[in-house]
Design a protein around this motif. Structure first.
Motif, PDB file in Angstrom:
ATOM      1  N   ALA A  98      -3.389   9.530  -0.706  1.00 36.26           N
ATOM      2  CA  ALA A  98      -2.582   8.601  -1.449  1.00 36.26           C
ATOM      3  C   ALA A  98      -2.824   7.296  -0.836  1.00 36.26           C
ATOM      4  O   ALA A  98      -3.034   6.364  -1.773  1.00 36.26           O
ATOM      5  N   LEU A  99      -2.900   7.270   0.362  1.00 34.59           N
ATOM      6  CA  LEU A  99      -3.348   6.090   0.097  1.00 34.59           C
ATOM      7  C   LEU A  99      -4.546   5.335   0.844  1.00 34.59           C
ATOM      8  O   LEU A  99      -4.972   3.731   0.753  1.00 34.59           O
ATOM      9  N   ASN A 100      -5.650   5.986   1.016  1.00 31.56           N
ATOM     10  CA  ASN A 100      -6.340   5.690   0.710  1.00 31.56           C
ATOM     11  C   ASN A 100      -7.279   4.161  -0.548  1.00 31.56           C
ATOM     12  O   ASN A 100      -8.186   3.607  -0.411  1.00 31.56           O
ATOM     13  N   GLY A 101      -6.928   4.469  -1.562  1.00 32.55           N
ATOM     14  CA  GLY A 101      -7.163   3.723  -2.242  1.00 32.55           C
ATOM     15  C   GLY A 101      -8.661   3.636  -3.542  1.00 32.55           C
ATOM     16  O   GLY A 101      -8.856   4.634  -3.190  1.00 32.55           O
ATOM     17  N   MET A 158       0.647  -1.514  -0.123  1.00 36.27           N
ATOM     18  CA  MET A 158       0.225   0.001  -0.334  1.00 36.27           C
ATOM     19  C   MET A 158       0.623   1.123   0.027  1.00 36.27           C
ATOM     20  O   MET A 158       0.732   2.386  -0.987  1.00 36.27           O
ATOM     21  N   ALA A 159       1.625   0.971   0.596  1.00 39.98           N
ATOM     22  CA  ALA A 159       2.460   2.128   0.868  1.00 39.98           C
ATOM     23  C   ALA A 159       3.473   2.049  -0.169  1.00 39.98           C
ATOM     24  O   ALA A 159       3.396   3.648  -0.692  1.00 39.98           O
ATOM     25  N   GLU A 160       4.439   2.033  -1.103  1.00 33.21           N
ATOM     26  CA  GLU A 160       5.104   2.135  -1.779  1.00 33.21           C
ATOM     27  C   GLU A 160       3.926   2.243  -3.222  1.00 33.21           C
ATOM     28  O   GLU A 160       4.894   3.265  -4.085  1.00 33.21           O
ATOM     29  N   ARG A 161       3.006   1.780  -3.332  1.00 37.18           N
ATOM     30  CA  ARG A 161       1.768   2.750  -4.101  1.00 37.18           C
ATOM     31  C   ARG A 161       1.247   4.136  -4.028  1.00 37.18           C
ATOM     32  O   ARG A 161       1.391   4.791  -5.248  1.00 37.18           O
ATOM     33  N   ALA A 162       1.731   4.545  -2.788  1.00 36.99           N
ATOM     34  CA  ALA A 162       1.174   5.381  -2.805  1.00 36.99           C
ATOM     35  C   ALA A 162       2.261   6.485  -2.808  1.00 36.99           C
ATOM     36  O   ALA A 162       1.931   8.167  -3.128  1.00 36.99           O
ATOM     37  N   VAL A 163       3.884   6.638  -3.006  1.00 40.34           N
ATOM     38  CA  VAL A 163       4.679   7.041  -2.664  1.00 40.34           C
ATOM     39  C   VAL A 163       4.851   8.071  -4.567  1.00 40.34           C
ATOM     40  O   VAL A 163       4.732   9.458  -4.475  1.00 40.34           O
TER      41      VAL A 163
END
Length: 206
Positions: A142-145, A35-40
């Motif tokens: 960004a983290l919400n998805g 999740m965090a890597e997709r948000a960066v």
């Protein structure tokens, strides 16, 4: 022995005990890191647009923790937001430290990116609190998805709390995944710490 409450609360308690500190930490960290890597990159792009100046966003850490530890490394001056969702009053807790706030304020108001930023060692001003809220909003977004994997956070976030209000705010204990994002210029950096209860993370990423 007292009852934990409703059936849904009972299930949440059981889930926490199964996947908490002594549970499947590897799975929790893996889901949190993905999740965090997709948000960066999303966060990098949105902050660049918001600030009109380059700052670097990187992922510093993903680990299992407890929600009340969100403020542990923030120092004396920080801003904090607790974001609810339809299923939880504290689906995400975000803490931005004073150095990250200073970095973003400097970038936003045209400071020299090659000059060191003066640390904030006092109560946050209204402008600094507003800037902290803006950064936290971008991190939460960004983290919400989206879709079935969305955390369904209630956005936009409320205005960040700081000072004694943030220090005294009681955070409900529970197993969590802790994500630490760095926000940097060539000379300075600060952090945004995100805590997501494991029961929330695994409901959509389990």
């Amino acid at each position: 022995m007292t009852s934990p409450g409703s059936p849904s609360q009972t299930r949440s308690l059981i889930i926490e005990r199964l996947v908490g500190d002594s549970g499947e930490a590897g799975h929790v960290i893996g889901a949190g890191r993905a999740m965090a890597e997709r948000a960066v990159p999303l966060l990098q792009k949105s902050l660049a647009v918001e600030l009109g100046a380059p700052v670097t966003v990187d992922l510093r850490a993903v680990e299992v923790s407890r929600v009340p530890h969100a403020r542990a490394d923030a120092g004396e001056t920080f801003a904090m937001v607790i974001v609810p969702s339809p299923t939880s009053a504290d689906a995400m807790t975000l803490v931005i430290d004073a150095q990250a706030i200073a970095v973003v304020v400097c970038a936003l108001f045209g400071g020299d990116p090659d000059a060191r930023v003066s640390p904030i060692e006092r109560e946050l001003s209204q402008i600094e609190t507003d800037v902290a809220t803006t950064v936290i909003q971008h991190v939460a977004q960004a983290l919400n998805g989206s879709g079935k994997r969305s955390l369904e956070l209630r956005l936009p976030v409320q205005r960040a709390m700081s000072g004694m209000e943030a220090k005294r705010r009681v955070l409900r204990d529970g197993a969590a995944v802790r994500m630490v994002f760095g926000i940097s210029t060539p000379t300075d950096s600060g952090t945004v710490t995100v805590m997501i209860p494991q029961r929330i993370l695994l409901a959509t990423r389990g």
